[in-house]
Enzyme design. Structure first.
Site, PDB file in Angstrom:
ATOM      1  CB  SER A 186      -0.941   0.036   1.212  1.00  0.00           C
ATOM      2  OG  SER A 186      -2.144  -0.591   0.886  1.00  0.00           O
TER       3      SER A 186
ATOM      4  CE  LYS B 244      -3.854   0.504  -1.604  1.00  0.00           C
ATOM      5  NZ  LYS B 244      -4.308  -0.303  -0.498  1.00  0.00           N
TER       6      LYS B 244
ATOM      7  CE1 TYR C 268      -4.518  -1.370  -5.093  1.00  0.00           C
ATOM      8  CE2 TYR C 268      -4.665  -3.757  -5.000  1.00  0.00           C
ATOM      9  CZ  TYR C 268      -4.620  -2.546  -4.358  1.00  0.00           C
ATOM     10  OH  TYR C 268      -4.664  -2.493  -2.986  1.00  0.00           O
TER      11      TYR C 268
ATOM     12  CE1 TYR D  86      -3.537   0.211   4.642  1.00  0.00           C
ATOM     13  CE2 TYR D  86      -2.526  -0.863   6.525  1.00  0.00           C
ATOM     14  CZ  TYR D  86      -2.557  -0.599   5.186  1.00  0.00           C
ATOM     15  OH  TYR D  86      -1.615  -1.153   4.382  1.00  0.00           O
TER      16      TYR D  86
ATOM     17  CB  VAL E 163      -0.124  -5.750   4.110  1.00  0.00           C
ATOM     18  CG1 VAL E 163      -1.393  -5.114   4.620  1.00  0.00           C
ATOM     19  CG2 VAL E 163      -0.176  -6.023   2.620  1.00  0.00           C
TER      20      VAL E 163
END
Ligand code: GLU
Length: 318
Positions: A73, A76, A198, A254, A272
């Site tokens: 992530s 992102k 992705y 998160y 993660v």
């Protein structure tokens, strides 16, 4: 990486990093490596690396700061910056900028909020960002790697095919979210193509030293710093860099974003794979990696190390 030297601000970073490394090892075994992506379950759990890069160009590292890991992530953040550069404010029609307070892969808010994800750093939001970038680039992985190779001065930076394939084969929940958002008209490309892009993006690998360098523009008013390989450039406008940092502070960890802000108080992005990058505006960046995760998917040792670093240096946001 250059040999350690005394940083310009005279904070004794070398002993501080060594102390954090020693303290952090007491936490081995308190978390678990991510296993919902089968290839990530194969990562050896008891690993720790940390790198600090300062805007004067000096870098400091401890532990396995040069071992590549799966960014997951954390990518992102880079995808969002690329999309922001291309779309500007128009981006906010398709994704929100509020903390979700829900798990990174939660779908519960999507129905009541009509397919508009809460922010770009949860999976649903990142899938929309990937969709936006998929519309712009015929080969998104090449475009993304091009930007990251330049930021890191690492021409061999790449995505791990084994991890990308493993995630793609088990991406049922992400695929469901992409189809669900397509039903609201918020995914324009075929969900299969969006998921291919992705999963490749999530599987990009870097080490802590590279990650600290790659995010330096966020600590430096959007401007990348000079390196041995090239002069720095204005990668993002100063106002957009400030906005990205605000989003990282409020949405980067998160549903533990509030806890991170309380404990660490810096803009962060977690993944993660066990990595966390933190921005210290006006000063530098910190990347830490330790694959054992807490129940919310954040690195146990990574969060501890950042908390200790802010305590020992007094670094804080703003
Ligand atoms: N590739 C992971 C997923 O989509 C990223 C999650 C994360 O790092 O939080 O589930």
């Amino acid at each position: 990486m250059p040999a350690p030297q005394a940083p310009a601000n005279s904070t004794p970073l070398i002993p501080i990093l060594q102390q954090i490394h020693t303290e952090a090892q007491a936490l081995f075994g308190q978390g678990q490596v991510a296993d919902y992506i089968p290839a990530l379950a194969q990562v050896a759990p008891r690993q720790f690396g940390m790198a600090v890069a300062l805007i004067d160009g000096s870098t400091f590292a401890t532990g396995q700061a040069h071992t590549p890991f799966s960014l997951q992530s954390i990518t992102k953040l880079f995808a969002f910056v690329l999309a922001l550069k291309l779309e500007g404010e128009g981006l906010w029609k398709r994704v929100g900028r509020e903390p979700s307070g829900a798990a990174f892969n939660s779908m519960v808010q999507l129905e009541s909020e009509k397919g508009i994800p809460r922010n770009p750093f949860i999976n649903a939001g990142a899938l929309v960002i990937t969709d936006i970038l998929t519309s712009r680039y015929a080969h998104l992985d090449i475009a993304m790697l091009g930007a990251l190779r330049r930021l890191t001065d690492a021409p061999d930076l790449s995505w791990n095919g084994h991890i990308a394939k493993s995630e793609r084969e088990t991406a049922h929940r992400n695929m469901a979210m992409a189809y669900f958002m397509k039903s609201y008209g918020n995914v324009l490309n075929p969900p299969e193509l969006v998921l291919d892009n992705y999963c490749r993006q999530c599987a990009i690998e870097m080490n802590c030293a590279q990650l600290a360098q790659a995010t330096m523009f966020l600590a430096h008013n959007g401007q990348d710093i000079d390196t041995d390989a090239r002069p720095g450039e204005q990668f993002l406008s100063p106002s957009d860099a400030r906005r990205v940092n605000a989003l990282l502070l409020t949405c980067g960890a998160y549903d533990a974003a509030g806890d991170f802000a309380y404990r660490i108080g810096l803009p962060v992005k977690t993944g993660v794979g066990g990595g966390i990058v933190a921005i210290v505006p006006g000063r530098g960046t910190v990347a830490v990696w330790a694959p054992e995760l807490d129940a919310k998917g954040n690195s146990v040792l990574g969060a501890f190390a950042l908390e200790r670093l802010t305590q020992l240096t007094g670094w804080h946001h703003g």
